[in-house]
Every structure is written in C-alpha cells, then in structure tokens.
Design an enzyme around this catalytic site. Structure first.
Site, mmCIF file in Angstrom:
data_model
loop_
_atom_site.group_PDB
_atom_site.id
_atom_site.type_symbol
_atom_site.label_atom_id
_atom_site.label_comp_id
_atom_site.label_asym_id
_atom_site.label_seq_id
_atom_site.Cartn_x
_atom_site.Cartn_y
_atom_site.Cartn_z
ATOM 1 N N ASP A 139 25.494 8.747 24.129
ATOM 2 C CA ASP A 139 24.423 9.457 24.364
ATOM 3 C C ASP A 139 23.386 9.248 23.553
ATOM 4 O O ASP A 139 23.197 8.359 22.805
ATOM 5 C CB ASP A 139 24.819 10.773 24.752
ATOM 6 C CG ASP A 139 23.847 11.729 25.690
ATOM 7 O OD1 ASP A 139 23.739 11.398 26.811
ATOM 8 O OD2 ASP A 139 22.858 12.472 25.162
ATOM 9 N N LYS A 145 31.059 17.237 26.778
ATOM 10 C CA LYS A 145 30.028 16.749 26.111
ATOM 11 C C LYS A 145 30.310 17.049 24.637
ATOM 12 O O LYS A 145 30.563 18.136 24.326
ATOM 13 C CB LYS A 145 28.670 17.074 26.530
ATOM 14 C CG LYS A 145 27.417 16.386 26.037
ATOM 15 C CD LYS A 145 27.214 15.037 27.253
ATOM 16 C CE LYS A 145 26.290 14.022 26.716
ATOM 17 N NZ LYS A 145 25.933 13.045 27.951
#
Ligand code: NDP
Ligand code: 2IT
Length: 445
Positions: free
Chosen positions: A164, A124
């Site tokens: 995201d 991430k």
C-alpha cells in the site's frame, strides 16, 4: 437498523477515529434499506459484528538506523472480517498511520474483496514509520523488525498482506524474506512479491490498469469507447498513479497532472510515454519529488496544491484519503469533468461525493474502481497454491473480466429509478450482501 444510532454508538466507543467513522457511515447509508428488508440480519446483530474488526494486533517495532541510533515505531494489523476467506489487504508505511486510518482501510477492504468474487476476507496493517529519506539498509532493517512481530499472526490461509502507500516490491521482498525464514515455509504469505519468487505478472500494474478498465466500462454505457478526447487529471505519483497514467496513454488519453505530498505539476502538453518513464525512474530509483518533473520539462508546479482546479474531463484521485473535498468537486464540475474514478481509498470527502451524485456524473468509489489490485493479489495466491505462473495476457484478461464483473454488480444494485447508476450504492450493497450471507450461514461468531 438506524444509521445514526449505529454511528453514535461507534463514536462513543471510538471517539478519536474520524476516518473509520466516515467509511462506516458511507456504507451504512447505502445499505440501510436492504439491511432492514432482512429482519434476520438485525436479529443476529450483523451490523455491529460487521463494523467492528475481528481483532487488532498492535506492537512496538524497534530498529537501528544508519547512525546507530535505536528507533521505535508502532506496528499494527487489523484483521477485520474473514467470513469469505483469509484476511487480505495491504501494509502501509506512512507517518500518518494510526488505528483510525487502518480500521477504515480494513473495513473498506472487506467489501472490496467481496466485490472481486474471489475468496478473500478483509484486513489492513502498517506502521507510522516514515520511509522518506531512509537508506535501503534502514528500510530492510525496519521491514525485518516489523515482520518479526507481524509474522506471528499471518499465514497463507489465515492472513495474506501486500503493499500500500510506502510499501512496494522492495519492502514486500524484505518482509517476505524474513517471514519465510521464520515460518520455515514457502507458500506465498504475501502478494506483490518479485516475479522470481512467486509474484504474479501484472500485479504491479493491476490497481492502475484495473481503475481504467472500470472507467472504460462506465464510459461505454455513455457511448464513449476510447480516451482520445479526454483530458485527465491524476493525483499521486506512486504505484497506482503511474500505472494509471500508463494505461491512459495506451488508450489515447492525455494526462495533464501528477502530484505528491509536496505539490502538483500541470503539463498542458500532456505527460507522454517518455516523460512518464522519467517519473517511474524519479519515483522508484532516485526516490525524488514530483517538483523535479517541472524543473526538467519546464511546466507549472504548485507547491502545497492539489490538481483539482486544473481543467480536465476525467479526474482519477490516486494518492490518499480525503484528498478531494467539496470545493475541489465543485471546481471539477465547473470545468466540465464528466467522470471521477478513485484509484486511492476514500480520496473524496463526503461533501465531494455529494457534489458528484448531485451532478449525476460517472463516479466510481475506490472499493469498486481500485479493486483490481487486490483481485490480482487473489490471482497471485491462486498461482502460488497451484505452483504455476500464468502469462501476462492470461492475468490481464482475468483482471479485465473481474473489473467488468464488478461494474455489472454496481449497475445491478445501484441503478436508480431515473436510470442513473449510483456506483457508491451499487458497490456497497453488492459487497455487503455476500459478506452478510456468509456471516449468517456461519452462525454467531
Ligand atoms: P505509493 O506509496 O506508491 O504512492 C503514494 C502517492 O501518494 C505518492 O505520490 C505520495 O506522495 C502520495 N501521498 C501519500 N500520502 C499523501 C498525503 N497525505 N498527501 C498527499 N499525497 C500523498 O502508494 P500507492 O500508489 O500504492 O497508493 C496510493 C493510493 O492507492 C492509496 O490510497 C492506497 O491505499 C490505494 N491503493 C493502493 C493499491 C495498491 O495495490 N498499491 C490498491 C488499491 C488502492 P509522497 O511520495 O510525497 O508521499
Ligand atoms: O487497498 C488495497 O486494495 C491494497 N492496498 C491492495 C491489497 C492487496 O492485498 O493486494
């Protein structure tokens, strides 16, 4: 392995990372028994190697705003674990971004990606850049500056980012464009790309649609085959929330709430297709606030509030972490909510999860319920490698069968002696076992 000991050790080493510790604790509590049944795991100290990311890049991102001021933000990429495939996971642009949040997301991503059955490790990244109110040119300059640094560490077989919070098709396009120029390659080192340059059909819809496919799998076990009598509360109004709402409408359900970081709307008549189209336009074209929905359609808007006090039978938190606490969960239970399925990552606090499990409702944690997004990213990678693009129907079909597979894995590992399916336990054990076996087979690294 004793959960409390591991947690105490992590807290000592990472004292300012509450979200990371929260996510780790949830997984460890679920897998403790299974882990301890495999003494070879402990012998190879699998637990620490699994909890601590392989590596973290952090860097300064400097860009010039429209008034000519030089701005500086932090950028990060957490490469958590690549035992089962290249690091894979989104990029978040939000003012709250810090290492605790990205470490929790990368940790969760590792198990989620394992659940999809596709060969993807977990990662991430993101920045504390706040995209709100920025011009298109500022967004582009920021994305370019960000990828000038991150671009050194990613690649189609090493690390494949995606979107995201705050990162959608526009941002992926700008980042991928600059990456491609720097790397002199065109192999799709990003997912969520535009359809014209390697993006997959259904990827924008996939997280929301996948959540509803997962929900339908849960409901079917209770003899409920459509959403006709269901009143549904959704939080957020971004990518995940809006496509979740679209699939709910297709299946006959009624959506009564949406929200953003300023507040929520409650529309007891239901957000129909026309109203939802307005939300898509409001969010993607005007980049406005959900308050404007209430002004246009004359419904209730609660500034600073969250939708969980409104009467609903199903709740789908789809905004951000820790957006539904123990009190919210109690309110949902009091109002007759029968299912909670998480579009967002870790939206329910540990206290809220405890309430759901105590009431034995259908509760699907994000790493299972929202895995459709990254699963379809995996399908985008496959199409890029083959230099082919599949039809909408083909991708949607694969997404549905992946979500059904994840549901089956949760039932297999999460069914308790009284027949109740603890999806938290099921998802954590199923996700963990595959990563653990892969790590064991590859030796001490
Ligand atoms: P978007 O940026 O498209 O939308 C985010 C939404 O959540 C916006 O409505 C935003 O409101 C709201 N929000 C963000 N931060 C907060 C906050 N601190 N408090 C209250 N509301 C907030 O992001 P996505 O829809 O892509 O992501 C939503 C969630 O789903 C995240 O948890 C993400 O990690 C998760 N997820 C996303 C996937 C994807 O494919 N995109 C895949 C799997 C999970 P505002 O506009 O006011 O900021
Ligand atoms: O949290 C997530 O699973 C995502 N933001 C999507 C990641 C991806 O690589 O598609």
């Amino acid at each position: 392995m004793k959960v409390q000991q591991v947690i105490d050790g992590l807290k000592r080493r990472f004292p300012n990372e509450p979200e990371y510790i929260q996510a780790v604790r949830e997984v460890l509590e679920s897998i403790e028994d299974v882990y301890n049944a495999h003494p070879e795991f402990e012998k190879y100290n699998l637990i620490e190697r699994l909890c601590i990311p392989d590596r973290i890049f952090s860097f300064r991102v400097t860009w010039v705003d429209d008034r000519g001021n030089v701005q500086t933000n932090m950028g990060y990429r957490v490469q958590h674990n690549n035992a089962i495939g290249p690091y894979k996971g989104g990029i978040r642009f939000h003012s709250s971004v810090n290492l605790s949040i990205l470490k929790f997301l990368a940790f969760e991503q590792t198990f989620k990606n394992s659940l999809t059955t596709l060969p993807m490790g977990g990662g991430k990244g993101g920045s504390d850049f706040n995209p709100k109110g920025k011009s298109d040119a500022e967004i582009m300059r920021f994305c370019q500056a960000f990828i000038m640094e991150l671009g050194k560490h990613i690649g189609p077989d090493t690390d494949v980012p995606a979107g995201d919070i705050g990162v959608g098709g526009r941002e992926v396009g700008y980042m991928y464009g600059m990456y491609k120029k720097m790397a002199c390659e065109n192999t799709g080192t990003f997912t969520g790309k535009g359809l014209e340059f390697g993006g997959s059909l259904i990827r924008p819809e996939a997280t929301g649609y996948g959540n509803i496919y997962f929900l339908m799998n849960m409901l079917k076990r209770k003899g409920i085959n459509d959403l006709k009598d269901q009143v549904i509360a959704i939080s957020g109004s971004g990518n995940v929330a809006t496509y979740t709402a679209q699939k709910v409408l297709q299946l006959g359900g009624k959506v009564v709430t949406l929200s953003d970081s300023n507040g929520y709307i409650y529309d007891p008549d239901g957000i129909d297709e026309e109203k939802l189209n307005y939300v898509f336009e409001l969010k993607n074209v005007y980049r406005g606030r959900i308050r404007e929905y209430a002004e246009k359609y004359g419904c209730k808007y609660v500034e600073g509030g969250r939708p969980w006090g409104e009467k609903c039978t199903i709740a789908l938190p789809s905004a951000t972490q820790n957006e539904l606490n123990g009190d919210d969960a109690e309110m949902l239970m009091k109002n007759g909510c029968i299912a909670v399925s998480e579009g967002a990552n870790m939206p329910s606090t540990p206290e809220a999860i405890e309430v759901f499990l105590k009431h034995k409702i259908l509760y699907a944690p994000g790493k299972a319920a929202n895995a459709g997004g990254v699963a379809t990213s995996g399908l985008e990678m496959t199409q890029n490698s083959m230099r082919l693009s599949w039809s909408r129907e083909e991708v949607d079909q694969k997404l549905q069968s992946i979500m059904t597979g994840i549901h089956e894995a949760c039932v297999k590992y999460g069914t308790e002696p009284d027949g109740y399916v603890n999806y938290v336990k099921g998802a954590n054990i199923a996700g963990f076992m595959k990563v653990a076996k892969a790590m064991m087979a590859q030796g001490i690294l």
